[in-house]
Design a protein around this motif. Structure first.
Motif, mmCIF file in Angstrom:
data_model
loop_
_atom_site.group_PDB
_atom_site.id
_atom_site.type_symbol
_atom_site.label_atom_id
_atom_site.label_comp_id
_atom_site.label_asym_id
_atom_site.label_seq_id
_atom_site.Cartn_x
_atom_site.Cartn_y
_atom_site.Cartn_z
ATOM 1 N N UNK A 218 35.038 47.814 1.419
ATOM 2 C CA UNK A 218 36.007 47.328 2.387
ATOM 3 C C UNK A 218 37.222 48.246 2.422
ATOM 4 N N UNK A 219 37.947 48.166 3.529
ATOM 5 C CA UNK A 219 39.173 48.934 3.719
ATOM 6 C C UNK A 219 40.187 47.996 4.360
ATOM 7 N N UNK A 220 41.416 48.035 3.870
ATOM 8 C CA UNK A 220 42.511 47.284 4.478
ATOM 9 C C UNK A 220 43.353 48.252 5.293
ATOM 10 N N UNK A 221 43.500 47.971 6.577
ATOM 11 C CA UNK A 221 44.307 48.804 7.463
ATOM 12 C C UNK A 221 45.458 47.951 7.995
ATOM 13 N N UNK A 222 46.687 48.181 7.509
ATOM 14 C CA UNK A 222 47.822 47.378 7.982
ATOM 15 C C UNK A 222 48.050 47.549 9.474
ATOM 16 N N UNK B 218 37.862 41.889 10.330
ATOM 17 C CA UNK B 218 38.763 40.736 10.349
ATOM 18 C C UNK B 218 40.118 41.235 10.837
ATOM 19 N N UNK B 219 40.590 40.707 11.942
ATOM 20 C CA UNK B 219 41.872 41.115 12.508
ATOM 21 C C UNK B 219 42.786 39.898 12.556
ATOM 22 N N UNK B 220 43.846 39.930 11.745
ATOM 23 C CA UNK B 220 44.755 38.793 11.666
ATOM 24 C C UNK B 220 46.182 39.293 11.812
ATOM 25 N N UNK B 221 46.977 38.881 12.761
ATOM 26 C CA UNK B 221 46.504 38.127 13.927
ATOM 27 C C UNK B 221 45.716 39.045 14.853
#
Length: 96
Positions: A21-25, A45-48
């Motif tokens: 996985x990768x977290x992209x702010x 997953x895009x929040x919001x």
């Protein structure tokens, strides 16, 4: 989920395989390339997800019924229009 993708962001390139996985702010310019040798699947997953979810949904609908190869001019024209309507900037092309 399966296959391999390369993520480009903040001057970095990170290859991710199955289970990774990768977290992209939000607000960080980024790009994603399917970099494996076979078709691949990812979960985003895009929040919001305001704007982004609608863009992805509109781009996906015709793909379910068409026979055109991906990345045709009509796809790129549509992507440009749909992103512009949602204030999403396209910054391509990706580095090699």
């Amino acid at each position: 989920m399966d296959g391999e993708f390369t993520f480009f962001y903040d001057g970095k390139q990170i290859a991710v395989g199955p289970g990774g996985y990768v977290f992209l702010p939000r607000g960080i310019p980024h790009g994603i390339r399917c970099s494996g040798s076979k078709p691949s699947t990812m979960l985003i997953l895009a929040v919001p997800g305001t704007g982004f979810v609608e863009m992805m949904t509109e781009m996906a609908d015709p793909a379910l019924e068409r026979v055109l190869p991906p990345n045709t001019i009509s796809d790129l024209d549509k992507l440009t229009r749909v992103c512009s309507e949602r204030q999403i900037d396209l910054l391509g092309p990706l580095p090699h």
